[in-house]
Design an enzyme around this catalytic site. Structure first.
Site, PDB file in Angstrom:
ATOM      1  N   LYS A 115     -17.532  -0.165   5.843  1.00 54.78           N
ATOM      2  CA  LYS A 115     -18.000  -1.192   4.907  1.00 54.78           C
ATOM      3  C   LYS A 115     -19.507  -1.096   4.654  1.00 54.78           C
ATOM      4  O   LYS A 115     -19.967  -1.229   3.521  1.00 54.78           O
ATOM      5  CB  LYS A 115     -17.642  -2.579   5.453  1.00 54.78           C
ATOM      6  CG  LYS A 115     -17.992  -3.719   4.498  1.00 54.78           C
ATOM      7  CD  LYS A 115     -17.520  -5.047   5.062  1.00 54.78           C
ATOM      8  CE  LYS A 115     -18.032  -6.210   4.216  1.00 54.78           C
ATOM      9  NZ  LYS A 115     -17.431  -6.253   2.883  1.00 54.78           N
ATOM     10  N   MET A 172      24.583   8.112   2.432  1.00 52.74           N
ATOM     11  CA  MET A 172      24.627   9.455   3.003  1.00 52.74           C
ATOM     12  C   MET A 172      24.932   9.409   4.498  1.00 52.74           C
ATOM     13  O   MET A 172      25.673  10.247   5.020  1.00 52.74           O
ATOM     14  CB  MET A 172      23.298  10.186   2.753  1.00 52.74           C
ATOM     15  CG  MET A 172      23.328  11.655   3.130  1.00 52.74           C
ATOM     16  SD  MET A 172      24.579  12.597   2.219  1.00 52.74           S
ATOM     17  CE  MET A 172      23.640  13.071   0.768  1.00 52.74           C
ATOM     18  N   GLU A 224       0.819  -1.221   0.000  1.00 48.54           N
ATOM     19  CA  GLU A 224       0.000   0.000   0.000  1.00 48.54           C
ATOM     20  C   GLU A 224       0.850   1.267   0.000  1.00 48.54           C
ATOM     21  O   GLU A 224       0.459   2.295  -0.565  1.00 48.54           O
ATOM     22  CB  GLU A 224      -0.952   0.002   1.200  1.00 48.54           C
ATOM     23  CG  GLU A 224      -2.069  -1.033   1.130  1.00 48.54           C
ATOM     24  CD  GLU A 224      -1.670  -2.379   1.703  1.00 48.54           C
ATOM     25  OE1 GLU A 224      -0.468  -2.565   2.033  1.00 48.54           O
ATOM     26  OE2 GLU A 224      -2.553  -3.256   1.837  1.00 48.54           O
ATOM     27  N   PHE A 267     -11.795  -6.586  14.062  1.00 45.72           N
ATOM     28  CA  PHE A 267     -10.729  -7.104  13.206  1.00 45.72           C
ATOM     29  C   PHE A 267     -10.366  -6.091  12.117  1.00 45.72           C
ATOM     30  O   PHE A 267     -11.228  -5.580  11.415  1.00 45.72           O
ATOM     31  CB  PHE A 267     -11.193  -8.418  12.554  1.00 45.72           C
ATOM     32  CG  PHE A 267     -10.193  -8.985  11.585  1.00 45.72           C
ATOM     33  CD1 PHE A 267      -8.973  -9.465  12.029  1.00 45.72           C
ATOM     34  CD2 PHE A 267     -10.466  -9.024  10.224  1.00 45.72           C
ATOM     35  CE1 PHE A 267      -8.042  -9.986  11.136  1.00 45.72           C
ATOM     36  CE2 PHE A 267      -9.549  -9.544   9.324  1.00 45.72           C
ATOM     37  CZ  PHE A 267      -8.334 -10.030   9.780  1.00 45.72           C
ATOM     38  N   GLN A 268      -9.097  -5.799  12.005  1.00 46.63           N
ATOM     39  CA  GLN A 268      -8.546  -4.850  11.042  1.00 46.63           C
ATOM     40  C   GLN A 268      -9.175  -3.469  11.166  1.00 46.63           C
ATOM     41  O   GLN A 268      -9.442  -2.792  10.167  1.00 46.63           O
ATOM     42  CB  GLN A 268      -8.658  -5.398   9.605  1.00 46.63           C
ATOM     43  CG  GLN A 268      -7.746  -6.601   9.365  1.00 46.63           C
ATOM     44  CD  GLN A 268      -7.559  -6.936   7.901  1.00 46.63           C
ATOM     45  OE1 GLN A 268      -8.433  -6.675   7.075  1.00 46.63           O
ATOM     46  NE2 GLN A 268      -6.426  -7.538   7.566  1.00 46.63           N
TER      47      GLN A 268
END
Length: 555
Positions: A159, A466, A47, A109-110
């Site tokens: 949802k 760097m 993502e 959940f999630q």
């Protein structure tokens, strides 16, 4: 109509052609609706990369980029990409799935509070709790992302909102009483600025990314030629004026050209346009341009006076303000100042030690520029980024795409995917370090899957370069955790493992032919350039020093 179908239809109304993302349970309805759409979805492998790709798409095209993710970890994985876009004022809309409204706050959940998490790094964000507000929210999100000072906007979609029934009545216009970007500069301030310019003996223009975002490059160049004034840019401003133009000084700051830094420090008038005076640009603030009056043109009033004291503030769109300012300026030659700056340019050019045995990273970039001067360049972050900024002479706006504000390693490769998706006919080259490239290397699978034929030039020194350079110069060569110890790792084989073309180059004499071959191949190509491991980026202004206190290498 199912709300999920209405979302896709709204995106079509906004002119969206491409979406980058990964589906999941909380956003599965929207993906189901997407199945029947003409919008092309590009399934990334992470993502974070999806958001960087949408960001690269936006920076290359000037259009709003779009990314999808599901709830919980899908949403939290977008945060680095959103913060990167926020710091560089890039217009993107990120849509995330969320658990059903009845479960919010239950540690379902999630579940993750993504609007709370992203509040400090979005221009605005929404949790849609009423399906009847959905279409208005999408319209507002695109408007906010792409107007005024652009930036990322997030829409979190429970949802059960996406499964609800709505009437598709997409608003043509929206009214946001608390959001009215100011575009026209104040006439009295513009006149005051013109008077200062005409009196100045050592004027310098300092152009930032705001010039590119407002499509004001033509006006900027005309202003510079009319005064006349030399133009230095910030890292984000590269391309605001062609870097082959005789008035261009390149970029200033920690690894900017000496002559750009000197010119800004010695100026008696600094015309700063679309720039936020970051610490990497100004060096020690108390000694920044000590003798200069400063005119600051910026669309975001919050930037005026934030880091640097300003004499003439002008709030508004750079393009409109420059158009007005030019009409109040006449040409006046300033020969003494011109001679000084030209003297600095001759005395302190960018340079490095040539070598017939070891590949110098600067040499690789010079060859990329010689072979593909019109290519869109993306960079990772670190030494590779600074060498690219120094040695690739950018000709036009939106040609050089880099993570300037957040300094996000892993940005360049997915950003290149986004830019190539926007402009499939152009060469797009990601200039990478080995450390940065490995942070989103999985997107090689995406490139192969969708035929996104970007080229990646990995300047492989087997270090986090760097940081190693800072350890060498300021920490007595105590190389703590910067050696990647990947001598046996084959980037060529990694590329081949994903189905891309991999190449390894170990001699300077092979560099040009390898690049020519890569640019001819109609497939994603990764070239592993085994460069001089101990090469440093010079010139360098140490952290906390003034711009003129430059460390350079004897050549």
């Amino acid at each position: 109509m199912r709300a999920a179908d209405a979302i896709i239809k709204a995106l079509e109304k906004e002119g969206v052609k491409h979406i980058f993302g990964i589906p999941g349970g909380a956003i599965i309805e929207v993906y189901d609706a997407l199945f029947d759409s003409g919008i092309k979805h590009i399934l990334t492998r992470h993502e974070q990369a999806a958001v960087h790709a949408a960001d690269g798409y936006a920076r290359a095209s000037g259009k709003v980029g779009v990314a999808f993710a599901t709830s919980g970890p899908g949403a939290t994985n977008t945060v680095t990409g959103i913060a990167t876009a926020y710091m560089d004022s890039s217009p993107i809309v990120v849509m995330t799935g969320q658990v059903a409204r009845s479960l919010i706050g239950n540690d379902a959940f999630q579940e993750a509070d993504i609007t709370g998490i992203t509040m400090p790094v979005t221009k605005h964000n929404y949790l849609v709790t009423d399906e009847n507000e959905l279409l208005k929210t999408i319209k507002e999100a695109f408007h906010i992302a792409g107007t005024g000072r652009p930036g990322p906007v997030l829409i979190d979609l429970p949802k059960d909102v996406t499964t609800a029934e709505v009437e598709f009545d997409y608003p043509e216009k929206i009214t946001l009483p608390g959001y009215r970007p100011k575009y026209r500069g104040h006439p009295r301030q513009i006149k005051k600025a013109a008077e200062l310019i005409m009196k100045a003996e050592r004027p310098v223009i300092l152009a930032g990314g705001g010039v590119i975002l407002s499509n004001a490059s033509e006006e900027l160049t005309k202003l510079a030629e009319t005064i006349p004034a030399y133009v230095a840019t910030s890292l984000m401003g590269k391309g605001a004026i062609p870097e082959t133009h005789p008035l261009s000084l390149g970029f200033i700051g920690m690894h900017g050209t000496k002559y750009a830094n000197y010119a800004v420090q010695e100026s008696d008038l600094l015309i700063a346009i679309g720039i936020r005076f970051s610490d990497r640009t100004t060096g020690r603030v108390s000694d920044f341009a000590p003798d200069a009056k400063i005119i600051h043109i910026d669309i975001d009033p919050a930037e005026i006076g934030k880091n640097i004291e300003i004499d003439v503030p002008i709030v508004g769109d750079a393009k409109l303000i420059l158009q007005e300012l030019i009409t109040n300026i006449t040409y006046r030659k300033r020969k003494e100042w011109e001679d000084r700056v030209e003297g600095w340019k001759k005395s302190y050019p960018l340079r490095y030690r040539k070598d017939d045995e070891k590949i110098k990273p600067q040499y690789v970039i010079e060859k990329i520029w010689e072979l593909q001067p019109d290519a869109i360049i993306t960079t990772e972050v670190g030494q590779n980024q600074m060498w690219a900024a120094q040695y690739f002479k950018v000709k036009r706006p939106r040609q050089f795409i880099t993570s300037g504000g957040l300094g996000t390693m892993g940005f360049g490769f997915p950003a290149a995917m986004g830019a190539k998706t926007a402009f499939p006919e152009k060469q797009v080259v990601d200039i990478a370090g080995d450390g940065s490239f490995l942070m989103n290397v999985q997107e090689l699978a995406t490139c192969v899957d969708y035929g996104i034929n970007v080229k990646v030039a990995v300047l492989n020194n087997m270090f986090l370069g760097m940081v190693r350079q800072w350890q060498e110069l300021f920490y007595d060569e105590r190389y703590s955790a910067t050696c990647l110890r990947c001598k046996e790792m084959s980037i060529e084989k990694i590329a081949e493992g994903f189905g891309a073309v991999g190449m390894t180059v170990e001699k300077p004499s092979e560099v040009e032919d390898a690049l020519k071959e890569a640019f001819e191949i109609d497939a994603p190509v990764v070239i592993d350039f085994r460069v001089d491991r101990l090469e440093n980026v010079y010139p360098m202004v140490p952290a906390g020093a003034a711009l003129h206190e430059v460390i350079d290498e004897e050549v």
